[in-house]
Write an enzyme that holds these catalytic residues in place. Structure first.
Site, short mmCIF file in Angstrom:
data_model
loop_
_atom_site.label_atom_id
_atom_site.label_comp_id
_atom_site.label_asym_id
_atom_site.label_seq_id
_atom_site.Cartn_x
_atom_site.Cartn_y
_atom_site.Cartn_z
N ASP A 25 0.82 -1.22 0.00
CA ASP A 25 0.00 0.00 0.00
C ASP A 25 0.85 1.26 0.00
O ASP A 25 0.60 2.19 -0.77
CB ASP A 25 -1.00 0.00 1.16
CG ASP A 25 -0.39 -0.16 2.53
OD1 ASP A 25 0.79 -0.58 2.63
OD2 ASP A 25 -1.08 0.13 3.53
N SER A 110 -2.99 -9.02 16.88
CA SER A 110 -2.93 -10.21 16.03
C SER A 110 -2.82 -9.88 14.55
O SER A 110 -3.00 -10.76 13.71
CB SER A 110 -4.18 -11.08 16.27
OG SER A 110 -4.27 -11.46 17.63
N SER A 115 -6.58 -1.75 15.91
CA SER A 115 -6.45 -0.31 16.14
C SER A 115 -7.20 0.50 15.10
O SER A 115 -7.88 1.48 15.42
CB SER A 115 -4.97 0.10 16.17
OG SER A 115 -4.34 -0.17 14.92
N ASP A 159 -5.52 -0.68 5.61
CA ASP A 159 -6.45 -1.12 6.65
C ASP A 159 -7.67 -0.22 6.73
O ASP A 159 -8.82 -0.70 6.76
CB ASP A 159 -5.74 -1.15 8.01
CG ASP A 159 -4.64 -2.18 8.06
OD1 ASP A 159 -4.49 -2.93 7.09
OD2 ASP A 159 -3.91 -2.22 9.07
#
Length: 367
Positions: A25, A110, A115, A159
């Site tokens: 990304d 994990s 977050s 994300d």
């Protein structure tokens, strides 16, 4: 602005798994994430004293003014404060005061983006209280800024984009250069497959030197190749041959070959050949382990056990240096894969892994 929400409400955001395409990304490349069924839920109520409180289970509550600035808040509440700060900067006025009650089903540490799940849910809640709307592609950039400039983690856009823009039953084909997302159908049931997310309890840490050093190596490779980002490289073999430093070459090789693997996976998924994605996932893990050097032994052991148990493909997912494994498994082989990864952990004297049966789910929104 559409008028402040004086009653409050509940907003939620999923965790995410990246099926393939890690560390592409911030190199303006491609990725193929999807949203998890597991979500972070924020129940928000307005308050009038210009403060934000955040509570979540046994964690120490956060309490800070809406005028918070980077450095004011540390610990887990910094993720909440960073969102309040960046939205205030964007809106040109501090966000409304709020009491935020937070519950999360997303495993922490994990590599499943707990977050960012928190940040996106908080962002939608505070925007809702403010009566403001921000386009999802723009909101992803704001969440990234909060993570980079308030929390201090140099993360890319993958994300946040997956969490905010995913669709139920679809993978999200993300082009980080153009910031576009194309939903790709993923009918696991029709293919007789499932996706397992396996958490072997390998703590996932991004706010350290590992992620930053990998990013710096990619930027160094791009400079040496005379391109803005590694995305612009057309002749992969020639580019790699021209890089004289071995470490820089290996870091770049992961990114360049990972982009190719993502494109191949998208083509397979569009044809309905989900099983064909398995070997590409395994090749991706080998690339991260050997070229990007961001895997750890417990994750490698879990990947190997999943494959031995019958998975068609398995790989570490997320930024690395710990985290979870995603495995593509024929539905009839799920018990064998579960048993294999559990036995591998026991043989190593480790706690039994958590194994989640997941499917592509909806993105963030008001509940």
């Amino acid at each position: 602005m559409s008028g402040q929400d004086t009653a409050g409400g509940t907003w939620s955001a999923p965790g995410r798994v990246n099926l393939i395409g890690d560390h592409t990304d911030y190199n303006a490349g491609f990725a193929l994430p999807f949203a998890l069924p597991q979500r972070t839920t924020v129940t928000a109520r307005p308050r009038t004293d210009g403060r934000v409180t955040a509570t979540s289970g046994d964690l120490e509550p956060g309490d800070f003014p809406t005028t918070t600035q980077p450095g004011d808040v540390t610990g887990w509440a910094a993720y909440v404060a960073g969102i309040a700060w960046v939205l205030g900067e964007h809106l040109g006025t501090p966000v409304p005061g709020a009491d935020l009650q937070i519950v999360s089903e997303v495993p922490v540490g994990s590599g499943l983006s707990s977050s960012h799940s928190l940040e996106c849910a908080v962002a939608l809640a505070l925007l809702g209280l403010a009566g403001a709307e921000v386009p999802r592609e723009e909101l992803a950039l704001l969440v990234q800024r909060a993570e980079n400039d308030y929390v201090g983690a140099p993360t890319g856009l993958l994300d946040q984009t997956a969490i905010l823009r995913s669709q139920d039953g679809h993978l999200s084909f993300f082009d980080a250069r153009d910031l576009t997302v194309e939903p790709v159908p993923c009918d696991l049931d029709a293919a007789g497959l499932t996706l397992l997310v396996i958490d072997p309890h390998a703590p996932h840490q991004l706010v350290d030197g590992g992620y930053a050093s990998r990013r710096e190596a990619c930027e160094r490779a791009a400079r040496e190749l005379g391109v803005p980002t590694l995305r612009e490289v057309e002749d992969v073999d020639a580019a790699l041959a021209s890089l004289t430093d071995d470490e820089t070459r290996r870091r770049a090789r992961h990114v360049l070959t990972e982009n190719q693997r993502v494109l191949e996976c998208v083509a397979l998924a569009r044809r309905g050949d989900l099983a064909g994605i398995g070997p590409l996932m395994t090749a991706s893990h080998a690339s991260m382990r050997d070229d990007f050097a961001n895997s750890v032994p417990v994750v490698d052991r879990t990947v190997e056990a999943a494959l031995a148990g019958g998975a068609l493909g398995a790989r570490m997912t997320g930024g690395g240096f710990g985290g979870a494994v995603v495995a593509l498994v024929p539905r009839e082989a799920v018990p064998e894969v579960r048993a294999a990864v559990t036995a591998a952990a026991a043989d190593a004297g480790l706690e039994a892994p958590v194994v989640l049966d997941v499917r592509p789910s909806r993105g963030a929104g008001r509940d």
